[in-house]
Scaffold this motif. Structure first.
Motif, PDB file in Angstrom:
ATOM      1  N   LYS A 334      -1.080  -2.564  12.255  1.00 23.62           N
ATOM      2  CA  LYS A 334      -0.500  -1.220  12.112  1.00 23.62           C
ATOM      3  C   LYS A 334      -0.566  -0.749  10.663  1.00 23.62           C
ATOM      4  O   LYS A 334      -0.908   0.408  10.381  1.00 23.62           O
ATOM      5  CB  LYS A 334       0.953  -1.233  12.590  1.00 23.62           C
ATOM      6  N   ALA A 335      -0.261  -1.654   9.718  1.00 23.72           N
ATOM      7  CA  ALA A 335      -0.311  -1.274   8.303  1.00 23.72           C
ATOM      8  C   ALA A 335      -1.741  -0.938   7.882  1.00 23.72           C
ATOM      9  O   ALA A 335      -1.965  -0.022   7.082  1.00 23.72           O
ATOM     10  CB  ALA A 335       0.244  -2.407   7.446  1.00 23.72           C
ATOM     11  N   LYS A 336      -2.721  -1.681   8.415  1.00 22.86           N
ATOM     12  CA  LYS A 336      -4.124  -1.380   8.101  1.00 22.86           C
ATOM     13  C   LYS A 336      -4.517   0.003   8.607  1.00 22.86           C
ATOM     14  O   LYS A 336      -5.199   0.758   7.906  1.00 22.86           O
ATOM     15  CB  LYS A 336      -5.035  -2.443   8.714  1.00 22.86           C
ATOM     16  N   THR A 342      -4.326   7.214   5.658  1.00 26.16           N
ATOM     17  CA  THR A 342      -3.903   7.868   4.423  1.00 26.16           C
ATOM     18  C   THR A 342      -5.013   7.893   3.381  1.00 26.16           C
ATOM     19  O   THR A 342      -5.343   8.946   2.816  1.00 26.16           O
ATOM     20  CB  THR A 342      -2.668   7.145   3.844  1.00 26.16           C
ATOM     21  N   ALA A 343      -5.598   6.720   3.100  1.00 23.45           N
ATOM     22  CA  ALA A 343      -6.631   6.648   2.068  1.00 23.45           C
ATOM     23  C   ALA A 343      -7.931   7.288   2.534  1.00 23.45           C
ATOM     24  O   ALA A 343      -8.670   7.883   1.742  1.00 23.45           O
ATOM     25  CB  ALA A 343      -6.884   5.191   1.686  1.00 23.45           C
ATOM     26  N   GLY A 344      -8.228   7.179   3.843  1.00 25.75           N
ATOM     27  CA  GLY A 344      -9.461   7.764   4.369  1.00 25.75           C
ATOM     28  C   GLY A 344      -9.465   9.271   4.297  1.00 25.75           C
ATOM     29  O   GLY A 344     -10.473   9.894   3.948  1.00 25.75           O
ATOM     30  N   LYS A 354     -13.683   0.577   4.533  1.00 26.49           N
ATOM     31  CA  LYS A 354     -12.880   0.686   5.754  1.00 26.49           C
ATOM     32  C   LYS A 354     -13.237  -0.434   6.724  1.00 26.49           C
ATOM     33  O   LYS A 354     -12.353  -1.041   7.343  1.00 26.49           O
ATOM     34  CB  LYS A 354     -13.108   2.043   6.412  1.00 26.49           C
ATOM     35  N   LEU A 355     -14.533  -0.717   6.857  1.00 28.77           N
ATOM     36  CA  LEU A 355     -14.959  -1.800   7.744  1.00 28.77           C
ATOM     37  C   LEU A 355     -14.443  -3.151   7.249  1.00 28.77           C
ATOM     38  O   LEU A 355     -14.010  -3.992   8.040  1.00 28.77           O
ATOM     39  CB  LEU A 355     -16.489  -1.819   7.847  1.00 28.77           C
ATOM     40  N   ALA A 356     -14.496  -3.365   5.925  1.00 30.61           N
ATOM     41  CA  ALA A 356     -14.030  -4.633   5.365  1.00 30.61           C
ATOM     42  C   ALA A 356     -12.538  -4.821   5.606  1.00 30.61           C
ATOM     43  O   ALA A 356     -12.066  -5.935   5.864  1.00 30.61           O
ATOM     44  CB  ALA A 356     -14.327  -4.687   3.863  1.00 30.61           C
TER      45      ALA A 356
END
Length: 402
Positions: A334-336, A342-344, A354-356
């Motif tokens: 959930k945090a990811k 937010t960052a995206g 994002k994939l990493a």
């Protein structure tokens, strides 16, 4: 050379001591958790330019840090060994081996060939006539080597009463407070073991009301044991000349709260919570563990390696050793997803980043960043907004919808 003189009056000769605490399973588990987490670090040689941007430097240091700092260890093994030595001795020494090479322009440079954790049994600090500091190290096989102190990476824990070494005033681990707790815990555990054994031993006495010879006593005992073995109801019949006197076994066991209290004192000593030790932790618990216990180690590693490996001039132009903790960061699913959202939307992460974060490998062209303006390319966002603005102002009364 002569022995270096310390301001606190102690002779700078130090020997390892204090391994008694490692007889405790709780102590070993605490250190193992810390060492295992630190083994996930990714050390890098970087150079910071005038704009504050970090650049990975291609060279011998990063080549060694990538897979194997020396021929005996992987990078993970190396870091775990360094942390174990630090917590065992409150001091950890690493020798960076190098060769001097000419760069073709008359400049001498170091090419590093390995980083080796050292585990000396005795360290004697010496100084020459110019007051330069040296270390005479004695090892378990009897060998002695003298190295310039400036050539050895030195990590310290609880750097307090001694001028050079971590630990107590004598430069050795000061475990007096911890040993008190461990000795109480050990006494309680031994009492628990003896109490359990006592409850399974002699349960009663058979009193024979006649005078018997040794052989008769043996025969009477065997007859009573046979009756016990033959009894299926749990009732043992005896005759008038024998009395059975039961012994009540009521061992006093230590309550759960007392045992947990002692364990928590050990855990607090090492900055490890019960949730971290069991692996059943959440984001907030790991973040507290990272900030209290792991982050100071990261800072110490980076500063100690940079100070020893680079000259003052190399440090001035931005060379630095950084221990990146990307693999150490713990986030729930959930945090990811919240971080990605937010960052995206702000265009802070590339597609590969994002994939990493989700554990997937990078894809071709994944360095592109998108943001939440219909998720177009970040580089086109400003031009797109400007073109929309021009439509609204140059159209002679036409609105922005048109």
């Amino acid at each position: 050379m002569q022995q270096a003189r310390m301001l606190n009056g102690y002779s700078p000769i130090f020997s390892q001591f204090g391994e008694d605490v490692f007889a405790s399973d709780v102590v070993q588990m605490c250190i193992d958790v810390i060492a295992t987490e630190c083994s996930k670090l990714q050390p890098k040689h970087i150079r910071i330019d005038n704009d504050g941007m970090q650049h990975i430097v291609k060279g011998s240091i990063n080549r060694l840090f990538k897979f194997a700092p020396n021929e005996l260890m992987t990078t993970r093994d190396f870091l775990e060994k360094v942390i174990w030595l630090l917590y065992t001795n409150y001091n950890s020494f690493i020798y960076p081996m190098y060769v001097i090479k000419d760069d073709g322009r008359g400049n001498k440079t170091r090419e590093y060939t390995g980083f080796y954790p050292l585990n000396p049994t005795v360290v004697t600090f010496l100084q020459d006539k110019t007051n330069k500091l040296f270390m005479e190290m004695s090892f378990g096989n009897g060998d002695k080597y003298t190295l310039a102190y400036s050539d050895v990476i030195h990590l310290r824990k609880k750097f307090s009463g001694n001028d050079i070494m971590g630990g107590g005033a004598l430069g050795t681990p000061d475990n007096k407070a911890l040993l008190k707790v461990l000795s109480i815990n050990d006494a309680l555990m031994q009492g628990l073991e003896k109490g359990m054994k006592a409850s399974l031993q002699v349960r009663g006495i058979i009193k024979v009301n006649t005078m018997l010879e040794s052989d008769d006593q043996k025969e009477e005992r065997e007859r009573f044991e046979q009756k016990m073995a033959d009894s299926k109801s749990g009732i043992v019949p005896i005759d008038l000349k024998s009395d059975y006197i039961p012994i009540e076994a009521n061992p006093k066991l230590i309550d759960k709260d007392t045992l947990e209290f002692l364990d928590r004192k050990v855990l607090r000593h090492y900055g490890v919570s019960a949730a971290i030790l069991s692996g059943d932790f959440n984001d907030e618990q790991y973040q507290a563990f990272y900030e209290k216990t792991l982050e100071p180690i990261l800072i110490s590693l980076g500063q100690a390696f940079s100070k020893t490996i680079f000259t003052p001039r190399e440090l001035d132009v931005g060379n630095e050793i950084v221990f990146y903790q990307k693999e150490m960061m713990y986030l729930s699913t959930k945090a990811k997803m919240d971080l990605l959202k937010t960052a995206g939307e702000q265009g802070l992460l590339s597609d590969n980043q994002k994939l990493a974060l989700l554990g997937y490998p990078p894809i071709p062209g994944g360095e592109k960043r998108t943001m939440s303006l219909n998720y177009i390319d970040v580089n086109l966002a400003n031009a797109y907004q400007m073109s929309k603005k021009n439509i609204g102002t140059d159209g002679g009364g036409q609105n922005e919808q048109e």
